[in-house]
Every structure is written in structure tokens, then in C-alpha cells.
Design a protein around this motif. Structure first.
Motif, PDB file in Angstrom:
ATOM      1  N   VAL A 261     -37.726  -8.691   5.257  1.00 42.32           N
ATOM      2  CA  VAL A 261     -36.364  -9.197   5.123  1.00 42.32           C
ATOM      3  C   VAL A 261     -35.728  -9.108   6.503  1.00 42.32           C
ATOM      4  O   VAL A 261     -35.835  -8.071   7.176  1.00 42.32           O
ATOM      5  N   TYR A 262     -35.081 -10.167   6.934  1.00 43.60           N
ATOM      6  CA  TYR A 262     -34.461 -10.212   8.254  1.00 43.60           C
ATOM      7  C   TYR A 262     -32.944 -10.320   8.134  1.00 43.60           C
ATOM      8  O   TYR A 262     -32.419 -11.019   7.263  1.00 43.60           O
ATOM      9  N   ALA A 263     -32.262  -9.634   9.043  1.00 47.38           N
ATOM     10  CA  ALA A 263     -30.830  -9.833   9.267  1.00 47.38           C
ATOM     11  C   ALA A 263     -30.689 -10.423  10.660  1.00 47.38           C
ATOM     12  O   ALA A 263     -31.153  -9.830  11.650  1.00 47.38           O
ATOM     13  N   LEU A 264     -30.061 -11.586  10.749  1.00 47.52           N
ATOM     14  CA  LEU A 264     -29.908 -12.287  12.021  1.00 47.52           C
ATOM     15  C   LEU A 264     -28.441 -12.383  12.390  1.00 47.52           C
ATOM     16  O   LEU A 264     -27.585 -12.657  11.537  1.00 47.52           O
ATOM     17  N   ASN A 265     -28.163 -12.149  13.654  1.00 46.77           N
ATOM     18  CA  ASN A 265     -26.801 -12.302  14.162  1.00 46.77           C
ATOM     19  C   ASN A 265     -26.401 -13.778  14.148  1.00 46.77           C
ATOM     20  O   ASN A 265     -27.265 -14.662  14.097  1.00 46.77           O
ATOM     21  N   PRO A 266     -25.100 -14.073  14.220  1.00 48.36           N
ATOM     22  CA  PRO A 266     -24.656 -15.474  14.216  1.00 48.36           C
ATOM     23  C   PRO A 266     -25.252 -16.326  15.326  1.00 48.36           C
ATOM     24  O   PRO A 266     -25.303 -17.551  15.200  1.00 48.36           O
ATOM     25  N   ASN A 267     -25.731 -15.689  16.416  1.00 48.77           N
ATOM     26  CA  ASN A 267     -26.344 -16.458  17.512  1.00 48.77           C
ATOM     27  C   ASN A 267     -27.859 -16.590  17.368  1.00 48.77           C
ATOM     28  O   ASN A 267     -28.532 -17.113  18.256  1.00 48.77           O
TER      29      ASN A 267
ATOM     30  N   SER B 105     -34.042 -18.403   0.439  1.00 52.41           N
ATOM     31  CA  SER B 105     -32.826 -19.084   0.892  1.00 52.41           C
ATOM     32  C   SER B 105     -31.891 -18.077   1.546  1.00 52.41           C
ATOM     33  O   SER B 105     -31.732 -16.961   1.048  1.00 52.41           O
ATOM     34  N   PRO B 106     -31.269 -18.432   2.655  1.00 52.88           N
ATOM     35  CA  PRO B 106     -30.431 -17.482   3.378  1.00 52.88           C
ATOM     36  C   PRO B 106     -29.151 -17.128   2.616  1.00 52.88           C
ATOM     37  O   PRO B 106     -28.631 -17.927   1.834  1.00 52.88           O
ATOM     38  N   ALA B 107     -28.673 -15.927   2.872  1.00 58.65           N
ATOM     39  CA  ALA B 107     -27.350 -15.496   2.407  1.00 58.65           C
ATOM     40  C   ALA B 107     -26.531 -15.130   3.636  1.00 58.65           C
ATOM     41  O   ALA B 107     -27.052 -14.530   4.589  1.00 58.65           O
TER      42      ALA B 107
ATOM     43  N   THR C   9     -23.443 -12.636   9.637  1.00 58.91           N
ATOM     44  CA  THR C   9     -24.841 -12.221   9.598  1.00 58.91           C
ATOM     45  C   THR C   9     -25.594 -13.015   8.539  1.00 58.91           C
ATOM     46  O   THR C   9     -25.089 -13.243   7.439  1.00 58.91           O
ATOM     47  N   VAL C  10     -26.817 -13.438   8.875  1.00 56.97           N
ATOM     48  CA  VAL C  10     -27.651 -14.228   7.969  1.00 56.97           C
ATOM     49  C   VAL C  10     -28.806 -13.356   7.491  1.00 56.97           C
ATOM     50  O   VAL C  10     -29.547 -12.800   8.296  1.00 56.97           O
ATOM     51  N   TYR C  11     -28.954 -13.233   6.174  1.00 56.49           N
ATOM     52  CA  TYR C  11     -30.045 -12.456   5.583  1.00 56.49           C
ATOM     53  C   TYR C  11     -31.027 -13.411   4.921  1.00 56.49           C
ATOM     54  O   TYR C  11     -30.628 -14.323   4.191  1.00 56.49           O
ATOM     55  N   VAL C  12     -32.332 -13.177   5.155  1.00 57.25           N
ATOM     56  CA  VAL C  12     -33.337 -14.083   4.606  1.00 57.25           C
ATOM     57  C   VAL C  12     -34.672 -13.354   4.497  1.00 57.25           C
ATOM     58  O   VAL C  12     -34.991 -12.470   5.303  1.00 57.25           O
ATOM     59  N   GLY C  13     -35.447 -13.693   3.477  1.00 58.07           N
ATOM     60  CA  GLY C  13     -36.781 -13.134   3.323  1.00 58.07           C
ATOM     61  C   GLY C  13     -37.837 -14.047   3.899  1.00 58.07           C
ATOM     62  O   GLY C  13     -37.589 -15.231   4.165  1.00 58.07           O
ATOM     63  N   SER C  14     -39.058 -13.505   4.080  1.00 58.15           N
ATOM     64  CA  SER C  14     -40.162 -14.283   4.650  1.00 58.15           C
ATOM     65  C   SER C  14     -41.466 -13.875   3.984  1.00 58.15           C
ATOM     66  O   SER C  14     -41.597 -12.768   3.449  1.00 58.15           O
ATOM     67  N   SER C  15     -42.439 -14.787   4.059  1.00 60.70           N
ATOM     68  CA  SER C  15     -43.762 -14.493   3.511  1.00 60.70           C
ATOM     69  C   SER C  15     -44.549 -13.521   4.381  1.00 60.70           C
ATOM     70  O   SER C  15     -45.691 -13.186   4.049  1.00 60.70           O
ATOM     71  N   ASP C  16     -43.982 -13.067   5.494  1.00 60.34           N
ATOM     72  CA  ASP C  16     -44.606 -12.001   6.282  1.00 60.34           C
ATOM     73  C   ASP C  16     -44.240 -10.625   5.737  1.00 60.34           C
ATOM     74  O   ASP C  16     -44.426  -9.609   6.417  1.00 60.34           O
ATOM     75  N   ASN C  17     -43.699 -10.601   4.496  1.00 61.25           N
ATOM     76  CA  ASN C  17     -43.358  -9.365   3.771  1.00 61.25           C
ATOM     77  C   ASN C  17     -42.096  -8.680   4.282  1.00 61.25           C
ATOM     78  O   ASN C  17     -41.872  -7.507   3.995  1.00 61.25           O
TER      79      ASN C  17
END
Length: 256
Positions: free
Chosen positions: A167-173, A149-151, A157-165
Motif C-alpha cells: 500500500v502506498y501513500a503518495l504526496n500531492p507532487n 483505485s486511489p483514495a 495525499t493519495v493512497y493506493v494498493g499494488s500487486s507488489d503486495n
């Protein structure tokens, strides 16, 4: 609980009440500002709103099992993911406001940004951002399903994990800010501390502390088994996390 019930426990540990849902409960309860308790059920595919005394306020049936936990927007709208590939927005009275069809099952719990945007992960290997009216704002493709679940940070900034091993940080866009690779599936949901540290678990048996701005690893702690649990941060900065090694850990947030 998997005994098909939701429990309310008094501060002294005694049972206040119990409510029978008719199906296993994987979803975590969310409590509204008026004390209403929102919870999803697995086997009987229902989403419940309960009064503070444990009686049923209303029920909504999206048609498939619910493992996502609900989020509540600033206007009282309730958001919930479903195994029928949809995210629902419900009015406080339990009527449907809108639904959005993603490409696969949604087990990720939605997160609501300060601007009302809704973020969630999907089993079609994507993270979605929706506008408050349910239209798609953007989507971001990871390399595998997203159950984490995203934080959302204070800067959007959106932080989220994935089953591709990873962790991603995504910009608001919706563009990628950084990614951090572990050696196991990341189903754990990230937690963000006030000092700008992101904590997240992985199925490589570790809890990681990452710099929120850069994604650089600050430390890692090996628990001895998978970490699907999502970390919780105490007011003194202590980080609490569970592991499949049957233990609960309290870690120094600065040093690990």
C-alpha cells in the motif's frame, strides 16, 4: 450484474427497473447530481448514461471492455478507464473531451482531487496523476500492476494498493510518503476515516488499519480468505468488508 443488466431497486427491495447493456457489468454505477446513472459494460465495450427512469440517455464506445468505475468531476466531466490503455474524459452530453494513453490496461477507477486532478492506477505498474486538461502531472512506479483505485485525503495525499503486495501513500507532487508491505496482492481500494485511519484489504486474507500519516499498522484482522473488497466506513466508525470466505464482516474501526 453478469446477466448483462443494470438494476434499480426500490427501498423496499422491489425492482424499479432494469436496463440491458449487452455485456457483463463489472463496473459500479456512479450517479450524477442530476440523477444520471453512469455505468460501463464488459463484453460489448460500451459506456452508458441512463436517465433516472432507466432509459438510455447516451452511449459512448471506447472500443474495448470496461471494468473501471466512473468518477465525476466538480464541473460534471465523467472520467473512465478502459482496457485499450486509455482514460477518457467525457462531457455531460457524452461527447469526448479528451483521452490520455497510459502504458497498459486501466482497470483502476479514477479519483478526482479537490483541485480537479485525476488519479488512477495502471497495469504498467504505475500510478498516474493528470491535470484537468488531460496532460500528465506525474507518474509513480510501483513494483507490479495497479488495479486498486486511489483514495485522496483532505491534505491531498493519495493512497493506493499494488500487486507488489504494498500500500502506498503518495504526496500531492507524486513523491512517496510511505509504503506498507502486506504478504499478498492489494487490489482492494483504500478507505480513509475521519480520524486519520486508512483501511485496506489484501490477498493475504487480511484487512489492515494503518495510520494515515505514518503508515504504521494499527491492527489487522484475518478473514480466512482473500480480501479484494474495498472497505466501507459507517457513520459510527464501523468498517464493513467482504471476503472470499463467503462472509461479510463488520469490524470495530478502533480495535479491529
Amino acid at each position: 450484474s453478469h446477466d448483462n443488466k443494470v438494476y434499480a431497486i426500490n427501498p423496499d427491495g422491489t425492482k424499479k427497473w432494469e436496463f440491458t447493456t449487452g455485456g457483463q457489468v463489472y463496473s459500479s454505477p456512479t450517479v450524477g447530481s442530476d440523477g444520471t446513472i453512469y455505468i460501463g459494460s464488459n463484453e460489448n465495450t460500451k459506456f452508458y448514461a441512463l436517465n433516472p427512469d432507466g432509459t438510455q440517455k447516451w452511449v459512448f464506445n471506447p472500443g474495448d471492455f470496461i471494468r473501471s468505475s466512473p468518477a465525476i468531476g466538480p464541473d460534471g466531466t465523467i472520467y473512465i478507464g478502459n482496457a485499450n490503455n486509455k482514460v477518457y474524459a467525457l462531457n455531460p452530453d457524452g461527447t469526448e473531451k479528451w483521452n490520455f494513453t497510459a502504458g497498459a490496461e486501466v482497470r483502476s477507477s479514477p479519483a478526482v482531487g479537490s483541485d480537479g486532478s485525476i488519479y488512477f492506477g495502471c497495469w504498467n505498474n504505475k500510478v498516474y496523476a493528470l491535470n484537468p486538461d488531460g496532460t500528465k502531472k506525474w507518474e509513480f512506479a510501483t513494483g507490479a500492476k495497479v488495479e486498486s483505485s486511489p483514495a485522496i485525503d483532505t491534505d491531498g495525499t493519495v493512497y493506493v494498493g499494488s500487486s507488489d503486495n504494498k500500500v502506498y501513500a503518495l504526496n500531492p507532487n507524486g513523491t512517496k510518503k510511505w509504503e506498507f508491505a502486506t504478504t499478498g496482492t492489494v487490489d482492494s481500494s483504500p478507505a480513509i476515516s475521519s480520524d486519520g485511519t486508512v483501511y485496506v484489504g489484501s490477498r493475504d486474507n487480511k484487512l489492515y488499519a494503518l495510520n494515515a500519516k505514518t503508515g504504521v499498522k494499527l491492527w489487522e484482522f484475518d478473514t480466512g480468505d482473500k480480501v479484494d473488497s474495498s472497505p466501507a466506513i459507517g457513520s459510527d466508525g464501523t468498517v464493513y468488508v467482504g471476503s472470499w470466505d463467503n462472509k461479510l464482516y463488520a469490524l470495530n474501526g478502533k480495535t479491529g
